[in-house]
Enzyme design. Sequence first.
Site, PDB file in Angstrom:
ATOM      1  CD  GLU A  34       9.512 -32.479 -40.649  1.00  0.00           C
ATOM      2  OE1 GLU A  34       8.636 -32.241 -41.513  1.00  0.00           O
ATOM      3  OE2 GLU A  34      10.645 -32.916 -40.944  1.00  0.00           O
ATOM      4  CD  GLU A  93       9.113 -26.894 -48.266  1.00  0.00           C
ATOM      5  OE1 GLU A  93       8.952 -27.992 -48.833  1.00  0.00           O
ATOM      6  OE2 GLU A  93       9.127 -26.763 -47.026  1.00  0.00           O
TER       7      GLU A  93
END
Length: 268
Positions: free
Chosen positions: A123, A243
């Site tokens: 990313e 996460e």
Amino acid sequence: MNALKANYFDAYRSLKLTRDATGVLVAEFHSKGGPFTFTAQDHTELVDAFYRIAQDRANKIVILTGEVGTSLPVSNGPRLATSPDPGVWSQVQDEGVQILENIANIRVPVIAAIEGRAHVHSEYALLANVIVAAEGATFLDGAHFAAGVAPGDGIFTAWSYRAGAGRAEAFLLNPQPLTARTAYEWGVVAEVVANGKALGRARELAELYLKAPEVTRRNTRVHFIHPLKERIVREVGYGLSLEGASAADLVKAKQAKTERAPSKEQVA
């Protein structure tokens, strides 16, 4: 400006920073001159590195890359944090958000030059305005769903923005190496070049962009990155919380499995 350079150009273990006379800054990820292995120390240092890069107006163009034959970035090491400790994940969450926000806050054109594997934190590259990838380059997210944790650190945000939500979800749920050609077909990669030529092509593009007035260059980057920056602000902190919860659950499951496993003495 020389004092500012001395303060941060040599400050980071895994990020080699060089800037030429025209103001083109090249940020090369590496580990002791070789393939980049992502560690907790790197995660902490990159927060400051990208903040300083964005702050320094002597940087006219930024190129993100790695040593030839490596990636942006690749990891052969363990997960950055697989701890159920809320304090650990608080730090991971803070740093994860700040790294992406600080890259997005770079207010000059950003080019990513990808050679080899971009298998961890790809990313970062997708926050560039233009990605140039070598023919043999591959993209993969091997550190999240395949490892048992939710891909919440911004990789879904960046990939869904660049490639579309459907492709991003399939890419992240069934992690397989994605070729440079496929990434080009998806609209993620702007150009595919011969192996070893990505950084050279990025420099050519930087030279082209430098022909525009500085305010135009800066304002164009600000304009282009703004929609993705909004998504980073909205999504990444929440995603990292998810996460962290999934990582804590994974650790708990592994601990329970270890406790249930009979010792060698018990078997004997």
